[in-house]
Design an enzyme around this catalytic site. Structure first.
Site, PDB file in Angstrom:
ATOM      1  N   ARG A 196      81.901  -6.020  24.020  1.00  0.00           N
ATOM      2  CA  ARG A 196      81.227  -6.304  22.741  1.00  0.00           C
ATOM      3  C   ARG A 196      81.246  -5.073  21.838  1.00  0.00           C
ATOM      4  NH1 ARG A 196      81.651 -10.348  25.251  1.00  0.00           N
ATOM      5  NH2 ARG A 196      79.990 -11.774  25.948  1.00  0.00           N
TER       6      ARG A 196
ATOM      7  N   SER B  49      73.490 -14.477  21.521  1.00  0.00           N
ATOM      8  CA  SER B  49      72.832 -13.509  22.410  1.00  0.00           C
ATOM      9  C   SER B  49      72.267 -12.378  21.571  1.00  0.00           C
ATOM     10  CB  SER B  49      73.836 -12.909  23.397  1.00  0.00           C
ATOM     11  OG  SER B  49      74.460 -13.936  24.120  1.00  0.00           O
TER      12      SER B  49
ATOM     13  N   GLU C 203      72.503  -6.784  20.086  1.00  0.00           N
ATOM     14  CA  GLU C 203      73.901  -7.106  19.771  1.00  0.00           C
ATOM     15  C   GLU C 203      74.135  -7.353  18.269  1.00  0.00           C
ATOM     16  OE1 GLU C 203      76.251  -9.640  22.529  1.00  0.00           O
ATOM     17  OE2 GLU C 203      76.744 -10.749  20.705  1.00  0.00           O
TER      18      GLU C 203
HETATM   19  P1  FAD Z   1      78.999 -11.612  10.487  1.00  0.00           P
HETATM   20  O1  FAD Z   1      77.738 -11.922  11.186  1.00  0.00           O
HETATM   21  O2  FAD Z   1      79.184 -12.121   9.097  1.00  0.00           O
HETATM   22  O3  FAD Z   1      79.269 -10.064  10.518  1.00  0.00           O
HETATM   23  C1  FAD Z   1      79.111  -9.355  11.727  1.00  0.00           C
HETATM   24  C2  FAD Z   1      79.477  -7.877  11.472  1.00  0.00           C
HETATM   25  O4  FAD Z   1      80.855  -7.772  11.170  1.00  0.00           O
HETATM   26  C3  FAD Z   1      78.754  -7.272  10.269  1.00  0.00           C
HETATM   27  O5  FAD Z   1      78.488  -5.919  10.563  1.00  0.00           O
HETATM   28  C4  FAD Z   1      79.755  -7.393   9.134  1.00  0.00           C
HETATM   29  O6  FAD Z   1      79.574  -6.397   8.154  1.00  0.00           O
HETATM   30  C5  FAD Z   1      81.062  -7.206   9.884  1.00  0.00           C
HETATM   31  N1  FAD Z   1      82.195  -7.950   9.305  1.00  0.00           N
HETATM   32  C6  FAD Z   1      82.279  -9.289   9.087  1.00  0.00           C
HETATM   33  N2  FAD Z   1      83.493  -9.600   8.607  1.00  0.00           N
HETATM   34  C7  FAD Z   1      84.186  -8.442   8.503  1.00  0.00           C
HETATM   35  C8  FAD Z   1      85.498  -8.089   8.048  1.00  0.00           C
HETATM   36  N3  FAD Z   1      86.351  -9.022   7.613  1.00  0.00           N
HETATM   37  N4  FAD Z   1      85.871  -6.791   8.074  1.00  0.00           N
HETATM   38  C9  FAD Z   1      85.009  -5.827   8.512  1.00  0.00           C
HETATM   39  N5  FAD Z   1      83.769  -6.092   8.941  1.00  0.00           N
HETATM   40  C10 FAD Z   1      83.364  -7.372   8.942  1.00  0.00           C
HETATM   41  N6  FAD Z   1      79.693 -13.681  20.076  1.00  0.00           N
HETATM   42  C11 FAD Z   1      80.498 -13.495  21.148  1.00  0.00           C
HETATM   43  O7  FAD Z   1      81.115 -12.431  21.289  1.00  0.00           O
HETATM   44  N7  FAD Z   1      80.641 -14.460  22.098  1.00  0.00           N
HETATM   45  C12 FAD Z   1      80.003 -15.639  22.021  1.00  0.00           C
HETATM   46  O8  FAD Z   1      80.170 -16.492  22.888  1.00  0.00           O
HETATM   47  C13 FAD Z   1      79.133 -15.867  20.911  1.00  0.00           C
HETATM   48  N8  FAD Z   1      78.438 -17.023  20.808  1.00  0.00           N
HETATM   49  C14 FAD Z   1      77.581 -17.211  19.771  1.00  0.00           C
HETATM   50  C15 FAD Z   1      76.839 -18.398  19.701  1.00  0.00           C
HETATM   51  C16 FAD Z   1      75.963 -18.629  18.654  1.00  0.00           C
HETATM   52  C17 FAD Z   1      75.174 -19.921  18.595  1.00  0.00           C
HETATM   53  C18 FAD Z   1      75.823 -17.652  17.625  1.00  0.00           C
HETATM   54  C19 FAD Z   1      74.920 -17.910  16.455  1.00  0.00           C
HETATM   55  C20 FAD Z   1      76.544 -16.457  17.691  1.00  0.00           C
HETATM   56  C21 FAD Z   1      77.420 -16.219  18.762  1.00  0.00           C
HETATM   57  N9  FAD Z   1      78.171 -15.039  18.875  1.00  0.00           N
HETATM   58  C22 FAD Z   1      79.011 -14.835  19.934  1.00  0.00           C
HETATM   59  C23 FAD Z   1      78.014 -13.975  17.857  1.00  0.00           C
HETATM   60  C24 FAD Z   1      78.934 -14.183  16.614  1.00  0.00           C
HETATM   61  O9  FAD Z   1      79.245 -15.542  16.452  1.00  0.00           O
HETATM   62  C25 FAD Z   1      80.241 -13.391  16.710  1.00  0.00           C
HETATM   63  O10 FAD Z   1      79.974 -12.021  16.862  1.00  0.00           O
HETATM   64  C26 FAD Z   1      81.120 -13.597  15.469  1.00  0.00           C
HETATM   65  O11 FAD Z   1      82.362 -12.967  15.648  1.00  0.00           O
HETATM   66  C27 FAD Z   1      80.486 -13.067  14.183  1.00  0.00           C
HETATM   67  O12 FAD Z   1      81.295 -13.502  13.105  1.00  0.00           O
HETATM   68  P2  FAD Z   1      80.719 -13.615  11.641  1.00  0.00           P
HETATM   69  O13 FAD Z   1      81.868 -13.951  10.736  1.00  0.00           O
HETATM   70  O14 FAD Z   1      79.589 -14.555  11.601  1.00  0.00           O
HETATM   71  O15 FAD Z   1      80.241 -12.115  11.381  1.00  0.00           O
HETATM   72  P1  NAP Z   2      75.797 -17.762  31.776  1.00  0.00           P
HETATM   73  O1  NAP Z   2      76.975 -18.587  32.136  1.00  0.00           O
HETATM   74  O2  NAP Z   2      74.419 -18.320  31.941  1.00  0.00           O
HETATM   75  O3  NAP Z   2      75.873 -16.367  32.513  1.00  0.00           O
HETATM   76  C1  NAP Z   2      74.840 -15.389  32.311  1.00  0.00           C
HETATM   77  C2  NAP Z   2      75.487 -14.035  32.147  1.00  0.00           C
HETATM   78  O4  NAP Z   2      76.166 -13.717  33.327  1.00  0.00           O
HETATM   79  C3  NAP Z   2      76.492 -14.080  31.038  1.00  0.00           C
HETATM   80  O5  NAP Z   2      75.941 -13.372  29.972  1.00  0.00           O
HETATM   81  C4  NAP Z   2      77.755 -13.476  31.599  1.00  0.00           C
HETATM   82  O6  NAP Z   2      78.074 -12.206  31.053  1.00  0.00           O
HETATM   83  C5  NAP Z   2      77.452 -13.231  33.065  1.00  0.00           C
HETATM   84  N1  NAP Z   2      78.434 -13.914  33.927  1.00  0.00           N
HETATM   85  C6  NAP Z   2      78.475 -15.229  34.262  1.00  0.00           C
HETATM   86  N2  NAP Z   2      79.491 -15.474  35.127  1.00  0.00           N
HETATM   87  C7  NAP Z   2      80.088 -14.279  35.324  1.00  0.00           C
HETATM   88  C8  NAP Z   2      81.195 -13.859  36.106  1.00  0.00           C
HETATM   89  N3  NAP Z   2      81.871 -14.717  36.886  1.00  0.00           N
HETATM   90  N4  NAP Z   2      81.559 -12.558  36.059  1.00  0.00           N
HETATM   91  C9  NAP Z   2      80.886 -11.675  35.289  1.00  0.00           C
HETATM   92  N5  NAP Z   2      79.839 -12.015  34.524  1.00  0.00           N
HETATM   93  C10 NAP Z   2      79.431 -13.296  34.550  1.00  0.00           C
HETATM   94  O7  NAP Z   2      75.946 -17.274  30.234  1.00  0.00           O
HETATM   95  P2  NAP Z   2      75.692 -18.055  28.893  1.00  0.00           P
HETATM   96  O8  NAP Z   2      74.580 -17.410  28.183  1.00  0.00           O
HETATM   97  O9  NAP Z   2      75.671 -19.536  29.101  1.00  0.00           O
HETATM   98  O10 NAP Z   2      77.022 -17.699  28.081  1.00  0.00           O
HETATM   99  C11 NAP Z   2      78.278 -18.128  28.528  1.00  0.00           C
HETATM  100  C12 NAP Z   2      79.354 -17.226  27.961  1.00  0.00           C
HETATM  101  O11 NAP Z   2      79.322 -17.299  26.528  1.00  0.00           O
HETATM  102  C13 NAP Z   2      79.135 -15.758  28.321  1.00  0.00           C
HETATM  103  O12 NAP Z   2      80.385 -15.143  28.499  1.00  0.00           O
HETATM  104  C14 NAP Z   2      78.442 -15.193  27.099  1.00  0.00           C
HETATM  105  O13 NAP Z   2      78.717 -13.832  26.894  1.00  0.00           O
HETATM  106  C15 NAP Z   2      79.033 -16.034  25.980  1.00  0.00           C
HETATM  107  N6  NAP Z   2      78.049 -16.172  24.908  1.00  0.00           N
HETATM  108  C16 NAP Z   2      77.897 -15.101  24.069  1.00  0.00           C
HETATM  109  C17 NAP Z   2      77.002 -15.165  23.033  1.00  0.00           C
HETATM  110  C18 NAP Z   2      76.865 -14.006  22.076  1.00  0.00           C
HETATM  111  O14 NAP Z   2      76.231 -14.154  21.054  1.00  0.00           O
HETATM  112  N7  NAP Z   2      77.443 -12.867  22.366  1.00  0.00           N
HETATM  113  C19 NAP Z   2      76.231 -16.301  22.825  1.00  0.00           C
HETATM  114  C20 NAP Z   2      76.396 -17.364  23.710  1.00  0.00           C
HETATM  115  C21 NAP Z   2      77.316 -17.295  24.749  1.00  0.00           C
HETATM  116  P3  NAP Z   2      78.895 -11.924  29.680  1.00  0.00           P
HETATM  117  O15 NAP Z   2      77.952 -12.262  28.593  1.00  0.00           O
HETATM  118  O16 NAP Z   2      79.147 -10.479  29.795  1.00  0.00           O
HETATM  119  O17 NAP Z   2      80.112 -12.760  29.654  1.00  0.00           O
END
Ligand code: FAD
Ligand code: NAP
Length: 339
Positions: free
Chosen positions: A166, A239, A335
């Site tokens: 991340r 998250s 995050e």
């Molecule tokens: P924004 O929120 O608009 O911006 C995020 C940051 O990036 C800000 O600092 C902004 O200034 C910068 N930015 C945006 N666009 C640009 C650009 N073109 N150039 C330079 N900087 C820029 N994240 C995960 O990693 N895995 C997941 O599974 C995941 N699941 C999610 C589920 C839900 C329900 C929600 C609400 C969020 C989740 N996220 C997840 C977080 C998020 O969706 C991601 O990080 C996504 O990539 C953010 O994109 P955005 O366009 O909305 O960015």
């Molecule tokens: P989950 O399946 O309930 O698992 C809980 C946590 O355990 C996750 O955060 C994941 O880490 C870790 N995990 C699960 N299985 C694993 C494996 N085999 N090896 C290593 N780590 C493992 O998680 P969840 O909340 O439903 O999310 C599912 C996936 O979507 C995850 O990868 C999560 O990161 C991603 N997600 C991200 C966001 C976001 O905003 N960043 C939001 C929703 C979902 P990791 O998170 O490091 O993968």
């Protein structure tokens, strides 16, 4: 195109937490030219420029005294195709999930585990988006960004982006690079990654024995829809904390008191803890103070039940951080990007 802008614009529709703060100036950018025009306008007004995509990784804690640039560029294309490896490029403003669906519809594999992540293509490299054992770095080949200090365009390859968990060069240097388009190397052959969370189990329940990339994507979408709140119904930024990676000895100390601790050993000997598990153990699941709360199914997701301010959300996050530090000796890092 020529840049259009407005003053004192509510950002409520532009952040998935649904926080109602105002931007001093707001303009969408549909192409590189409008991006440059916005940068120049921001400079002329003596204001910083904040770029946003889908607003799904933001926590806005106050009115934004800046020029807010909303990436609205569109376009996706195949750059090369040798019959197996296909390099595709998409503009920064392309919504992420429709882009993933487009690649799958073409028969290109690689992004299926990253289905249903909100936001835009341009923001995906910021935190090296990841889910279900795949991160964009696994299929990333390059991006083009505008250097806001010099005004020059620069191409970045994989090694230069310094992608981590991340994390990336871009996240560590906020405001320096404005990402314009991103390139991915996909393949016609599926290299399925099913060992994460309940993906394999969900496919089995659906009677899928030989999954396609599309079937994996659909299974992941169904898991996510069950577990995660839809921002259109309940404000959230996914998250709220990163999963902390700590020393193995620290995990053993926690395990002595909590034998069911959820922990994943990493290649470097450290151990990743599930932040959601720590928060749930501490009793925060479903907690609510005013409209700021912790989701009832997923403790890692903070939610805005309606009218919470960014400061209230931030206050709740800090109380959770302090509690987890006191109980487990573990520091939780936020995050979303805080403004
Ligand atoms: P924004 O929120 O608009 O911006 C995020 C940051 O990036 C800000 O600092 C902004 O200034 C910068 N930015 C945006 N666009 C640009 C650009 N073109 N150039 C330079 N900087 C820029 N994240 C995960 O990693 N895995 C997941 O599974 C995941 N699941 C999610 C589920 C839900 C329900 C929600 C609400 C969020 C989740 N996220 C997840 C977080 C998020 O969706 C991601 O990080 C996504 O990539 C953010 O994109 P955005 O366009 O909305 O960015
Ligand atoms: P989950 O399946 O309930 O698992 C809980 C946590 O355990 C996750 O955060 C994941 O880490 C870790 N995990 C699960 N299985 C694993 C494996 N085999 N090896 C290593 N780590 C493992 O998680 P969840 O909340 O439903 O999310 C599912 C996936 O979507 C995850 O990868 C999560 O990161 C991603 N997600 C991200 C966001 C976001 O905003 N960043 C939001 C929703 C979902 P990791 O998170 O490091 O993968």
């Amino acid at each position: 195109m020529t840049l259009q802008w407005q003053e004192q614009v509510s950002l409520k529709p532009y952040n998935t937490f649904g926080i109602d703060v105002k931007a001093r100036y707001f303009s969408p950018a549909h192409d590189d030219q409008e991006v440059r025009q916005a940068l120049s306008q921001a400079q002329q007004h003596g204001l910083p420029l904040l770029v946003i995509g889908g607003g799904s990784n933001l926590l806005l804690t106050k009115d934004i005294d800046a020029w807010v640039l909303h990436m609205a560029s569109r376009g996706r294309r195949v750059l090369s195709d040798d019959g197996e490896r296909v390099v595709v490029e998409a503009e920064a403003g392309e919504p992420w999930h429709p882009f993933v669906q487009w690649t799958l519809a073409q028969g290109y594999c690689g992004l299926e585990n990253l289905s249903l992540i909100p936001g835009t293509v341009g923001a995906a490299p910021m935190q090296n988006v990841g889910a279900y054992g795949v991160e964009i770095k696994d299929v990333f080949v390059g991006l083009t960004a505008l250097d806001r200090e010099t005004g020059a365009l620069r191409d970045f390859g994989l090694a230069e982006c310094a992608f981590g968990y991340r994390d990336s060069l871009f996240k560590r240097n906020p405001g320096r690079w404005l990402i314009l388009r991103v390139r991915f190397a996909l393949s016609r052959t599926l290299h399925a990654r099913l060992d994460y969370g309940p993906v394999r189990q969900r496919l089995a329940e659906q009677g899928v024995t030989e999954p396609t990339a599309l079937a994996i994507s659909e299974a992941i979408c169904s898991i996510r829809r069950e577990k995660l709140p839809d921002p259109a119904e309940l404000g959230n930024a996914g998250s709220f904390f990163k999963n902390p990676v700590v020393a193995a000895a620290q995990v053993e100390r926690i395990r002595a008191q909590y034998p069911s601790v959820v922990a994943y050993p990493q290649a470097d000997g450290q151990v990743k803890l599930a932040a959601g598990w720590l928060i749930e153990q501490a009793g925060w699941k479903g907690y609510r103070e005013g409209d700021a709360g912790v989701h009832r199914l997923q403790s890692l997701v903070l939610v805005n039940h309606g009218q919470a301010s960014g400061a209230q959300m931030h206050g709740l996050a800090r109380r959770i951080q302090a509690d987890i530090l006191e109980r487990f000796g573990v520091e939780l890092e936020m995050e979303p990007n805080l403004y």
